[in-house]
Design a protein around this motif. Structure first.
Motif, PDB file in Angstrom:
ATOM      1  N   LEU A 313       0.824  -1.206   0.000  1.00  0.00           N
ATOM      2  CA  LEU A 313       0.000   0.000   0.000  1.00  0.00           C
ATOM      3  C   LEU A 313       0.859   1.258   0.000  1.00  0.00           C
ATOM      4  N   LYS A 314       1.939   1.272   0.792  1.00  0.00           N
ATOM      5  CA  LYS A 314       2.788   2.454   0.880  1.00  0.00           C
ATOM      6  C   LYS A 314       4.252   2.032   1.031  1.00  0.00           C
ATOM      7  N   MET A 315       5.150   2.890   0.554  1.00  0.00           N
ATOM      8  CA  MET A 315       6.583   2.647   0.708  1.00  0.00           C
ATOM      9  C   MET A 315       7.249   3.940   1.157  1.00  0.00           C
ATOM     10  N   PHE A 316       8.116   3.832   2.191  1.00  0.00           N
ATOM     11  CA  PHE A 316       8.825   4.995   2.709  1.00  0.00           C
ATOM     12  C   PHE A 316      10.327   4.697   2.754  1.00  0.00           C
ATOM     13  N   PRO A 317      11.083   5.105   1.739  1.00  0.00           N
ATOM     14  CA  PRO A 317      12.548   4.934   1.823  1.00  0.00           C
ATOM     15  C   PRO A 317      13.100   5.804   2.949  1.00  0.00           C
ATOM     16  N   VAL A 318      13.934   5.215   3.813  1.00  0.00           N
ATOM     17  CA  VAL A 318      14.535   5.961   4.914  1.00  0.00           C
ATOM     18  C   VAL A 318      15.765   6.691   4.382  1.00  0.00           C
ATOM     19  N   PRO A 319      15.821   8.029   4.512  1.00  0.00           N
ATOM     20  CA  PRO A 319      16.934   8.810   3.923  1.00  0.00           C
ATOM     21  C   PRO A 319      18.304   8.354   4.429  1.00  0.00           C
ATOM     22  N   ASP A 320      19.273   8.349   3.527  1.00  0.00           N
ATOM     23  CA  ASP A 320      20.679   8.044   3.832  1.00  0.00           C
ATOM     24  C   ASP A 320      20.888   6.618   4.358  1.00  0.00           C
ATOM     25  N   THR A 321      19.957   5.723   4.061  1.00  0.00           N
ATOM     26  CA  THR A 321      20.107   4.316   4.459  1.00  0.00           C
ATOM     27  C   THR A 321      19.668   3.437   3.292  1.00  0.00           C
ATOM     28  N   ASP A 322      19.793   2.126   3.484  1.00  0.00           N
ATOM     29  CA  ASP A 322      19.300   1.179   2.474  1.00  0.00           C
ATOM     30  C   ASP A 322      17.983   0.549   2.923  1.00  0.00           C
ATOM     31  N   ARG A 323      17.328   1.175   3.922  1.00  0.00           N
ATOM     32  CA  ARG A 323      16.093   0.608   4.490  1.00  0.00           C
ATOM     33  C   ARG A 323      14.864   1.236   3.874  1.00  0.00           C
ATOM     34  N   ILE A 324      13.861   0.403   3.650  1.00  0.00           N
ATOM     35  CA  ILE A 324      12.565   0.871   3.145  1.00  0.00           C
ATOM     36  C   ILE A 324      11.483   0.364   4.088  1.00  0.00           C
ATOM     37  N   VAL A 325      10.657   1.265   4.590  1.00  0.00           N
ATOM     38  CA  VAL A 325       9.506   0.888   5.415  1.00  0.00           C
ATOM     39  C   VAL A 325       8.328   0.656   4.477  1.00  0.00           C
ATOM     40  N   ILE A 326       7.726  -0.517   4.567  1.00  0.00           N
ATOM     41  CA  ILE A 326       6.666  -0.918   3.633  1.00  0.00           C
ATOM     42  C   ILE A 326       5.397  -1.242   4.420  1.00  0.00           C
ATOM     43  N   LEU A 350      16.937  -9.672  -2.702  1.00  0.00           N
ATOM     44  CA  LEU A 350      16.723  -9.606  -4.148  1.00  0.00           C
ATOM     45  C   LEU A 350      16.818  -8.164  -4.645  1.00  0.00           C
ATOM     46  N   VAL A 351      16.232  -7.238  -3.887  1.00  0.00           N
ATOM     47  CA  VAL A 351      16.228  -5.829  -4.317  1.00  0.00           C
ATOM     48  C   VAL A 351      17.382  -5.048  -3.694  1.00  0.00           C
ATOM     49  N   ASP A 352      18.203  -5.734  -2.893  1.00  0.00           N
ATOM     50  CA  ASP A 352      19.377  -5.135  -2.244  1.00  0.00           C
ATOM     51  C   ASP A 352      18.984  -3.989  -1.310  1.00  0.00           C
ATOM     52  N   ARG A 353      17.962  -4.251  -0.504  1.00  0.00           N
ATOM     53  CA  ARG A 353      17.513  -3.292   0.504  1.00  0.00           C
ATOM     54  C   ARG A 353      17.076  -4.047   1.762  1.00  0.00           C
ATOM     55  N   LYS A 354      17.027  -3.318   2.863  1.00  0.00           N
ATOM     56  CA  LYS A 354      16.456  -3.852   4.093  1.00  0.00           C
ATOM     57  C   LYS A 354      14.992  -3.462   4.115  1.00  0.00           C
ATOM     58  N   LEU A 355      14.088  -4.444   4.043  1.00  0.00           N
ATOM     59  CA  LEU A 355      12.655  -4.171   3.984  1.00  0.00           C
ATOM     60  C   LEU A 355      12.047  -4.338   5.380  1.00  0.00           C
ATOM     61  N   ASP A 356      11.440  -3.258   5.848  1.00  0.00           N
ATOM     62  CA  ASP A 356      10.807  -3.219   7.173  1.00  0.00           C
ATOM     63  C   ASP A 356       9.289  -3.190   6.949  1.00  0.00           C
ATOM     64  N   VAL A 357       8.639  -4.351   7.076  1.00  0.00           N
ATOM     65  CA  VAL A 357       7.228  -4.490   6.691  1.00  0.00           C
ATOM     66  C   VAL A 357       6.301  -4.352   7.904  1.00  0.00           C
ATOM     67  N   HIS A 358       5.243  -3.571   7.716  1.00  0.00           N
ATOM     68  CA  HIS A 358       4.222  -3.385   8.756  1.00  0.00           C
ATOM     69  C   HIS A 358       2.840  -3.566   8.132  1.00  0.00           C
ATOM     70  N   GLY A 359       1.875  -3.999   8.957  1.00  0.00           N
ATOM     71  CA  GLY A 359       0.500  -4.121   8.506  1.00  0.00           C
ATOM     72  C   GLY A 359      -0.192  -2.771   8.495  1.00  0.00           C
ATOM     73  N   GLU A 360      -1.226  -2.644   7.673  1.00  0.00           N
ATOM     74  CA  GLU A 360      -1.929  -1.373   7.527  1.00  0.00           C
ATOM     75  C   GLU A 360      -2.546  -0.925   8.841  1.00  0.00           C
ATOM     76  N   GLN A 361      -3.185  -1.832   9.551  1.00  0.00           N
ATOM     77  CA  GLN A 361      -3.836  -1.470  10.818  1.00  0.00           C
ATOM     78  C   GLN A 361      -2.800  -1.047  11.856  1.00  0.00           C
ATOM     79  N   GLU A 362      -1.723  -1.819  11.966  1.00  0.00           N
ATOM     80  CA  GLU A 362      -0.663  -1.491  12.921  1.00  0.00           C
ATOM     81  C   GLU A 362      -0.123  -0.090  12.651  1.00  0.00           C
TER      82      GLU A 362
END
Length: 407
Positions: A313-326, A350-362
């Protein structure tokens, strides 16, 4: 000289090189060096020795070849110590020369054949050791030359023996490779005499054998090589493998593929008719589950596809890092994360990033401070980025070495 039992020196030395897969020219050169060593040991002097070998008739002739002088000639001050020693080997003082020829005079050339049958056990043993070292070095170099240029390619072999949990594989031409336990597919049992397919992972220097070819069935390169072998479009270059993430321990893998031809579906090409192509690979990997992802140059689309069928639903790349909040749909949260976080871990690799996944309700129930804390760079981000830069430097250096080897 001591009187010792006479031995056929060439026969003794030939035992060392028997059945060795080394060029005849290398063997001949090594034999000559060994005979020179034996002659010097026999004479107890470091002088110029000439060797003639007829491999067909087994005739060997060893000669002392020096110029007799009153004093050693002057040497160039720019010469190294090794160069001076090599020059002096061609000269012999008069008094020393008369031990071989009582009529020797300064200016004479002392050229005399040495009786190889009288060299003695100590001289022969020294020659054998030297010959063994030369042959081992030649075999080591041969293995390096053949297999370093083939790293990442598939090779077929036969299980020769098991050494604890490691498997020794016969590659043919008297070359043995090692398939270490950590490079094997978990729970796979390879038996002596069985055929085995693996990828050449690396070639290492070994104190035991000089050079050791290391194979792998568990790394990402093996999966890539299997795809090249089973999918003609990949072999021909029409379909390209963009990325591979593999966790052989848990029997899961993800691959990203792209087609240079818009008319060819890259995922369909890998799957094959009724799944025939991918199933061949799955069986070779011990029923490993493989997710095939259609790569896209739009990075956001690529990330979303890496987590499919979860709906992003949403993606937030964290500035100056390789992490993406999804943020994903709650119904797909468990599927996106996977058992023990395996799916999100593989997708991240696979995408060469750290993916930090959260549920929509959370996510919707978090206050702004909690969200900002998650979206802010942290110590783990910095540590991971440092490690990533170090890994990139290491790969760049390894690529440069490989380029030099192949040049």
């Amino acid at each position: 000289m001591k009187n010792e039992p006479k031995v056929n020196l060439l026969d003794v030395l030939k035992e060392v090189v028997e059945d060795k897969s080394v060029d005849d020219s290398v063997i001949l050169d090594a034999l000559k060096k060994a005979l020179i060593s034996a002659a010097r040991k026999y004479l107890h002097i470091e002088k110029k020795i000439n060797v003639d070998i007829d491999m067909e008739t087994n005739e060997v002739h060893v000669f002392l070849n020096v110029e007799v002088v009153d004093d050693y000639p002057d040497y160039d001050p720019n010469m190294t110590a090794e160069e001076v020693a090599e020059m002096d080997e061609g000269y012999m003082l008069v008094d020393e020369a008369r031990d071989f020829n009582e009529d020797a005079q300064a200016g004479d050339s002392l050229y005399m054949e040495l009786p190889t049958s009288s060299f003695g056990r100590q001289a022969i043993q020294t020659a054998k050791q030297l010959l063994t070292q030369h042959i081992r070095s030649a075999e080591c170099q041969r293995i390096m030359d053949i297999y370093r240029s083939r790293i990442g390619t598939i090779i077929n072999g036969t299980v020769l023996r098991l050494e604890q949990r490691n498997v020794i594989v016969d590659l043919g031409n008297k070359i043995e490779a090692e398939l270490p336990a950590r490079e094997q597919i978990p729970h796979e049992r390879l038996t002596q005499g069985a055929s085995v397919k693996a990828v050449i992972a690396r070639v290492e220097e070994s104190t035991k054998s000089g050079a050791q070819v290391i194979l792998s069935r568990s790394n990402a390169d093996f999966l890539k090589a299997l795809l090249r072998q089973e999918v003609p479009e990949i072999y021909e270059g029409t379909v390209e493998i963009k990325a591979v993430a593999r966790d052989s321990k848990n029997r899961r893998a993800k691959i990203a593929v792209y087609s240079r031809d818009e008319k060819i579906d890259p995922v369909g090409a890998c799957v094959g008719m009724k799944g025939a192509r991918v199933q061949t690979i799955v069986r070779e990997l011990g029923n490993e589950r493989i997710d095939i992802v259609h790569w896209d140059e739009n990075f956001d689309v690529f990330v979303q596809r890496s987590l499919a069928p979860a709906s992003v639903l949403k993606m937030f790349p964290v500035p100056d890092t390789d992490r993406i909040v999804i943020i994903v749909d709650d119904e797909n949260l468990a599927q996106a994360i996977g058992k023990g976080g395996q799916n999100v871990e593989l997708a991240g690799r696979l995408v060469d990033r750290k993916l930090d996944v959260h549920g929509e309700q959370e996510w919707s129930q978090m206050d702004e401070e909690a969200k900002n804390n998650i979206l802010a760079p942290n110590y783990e981000d910095e540590r991971r980025m440092r490690a990533k830069r170090m890994d990139e430097d290491r790969k760049a250096k390894a690529a440069a070495v490989k380029k030099d080897v192949n040049a």
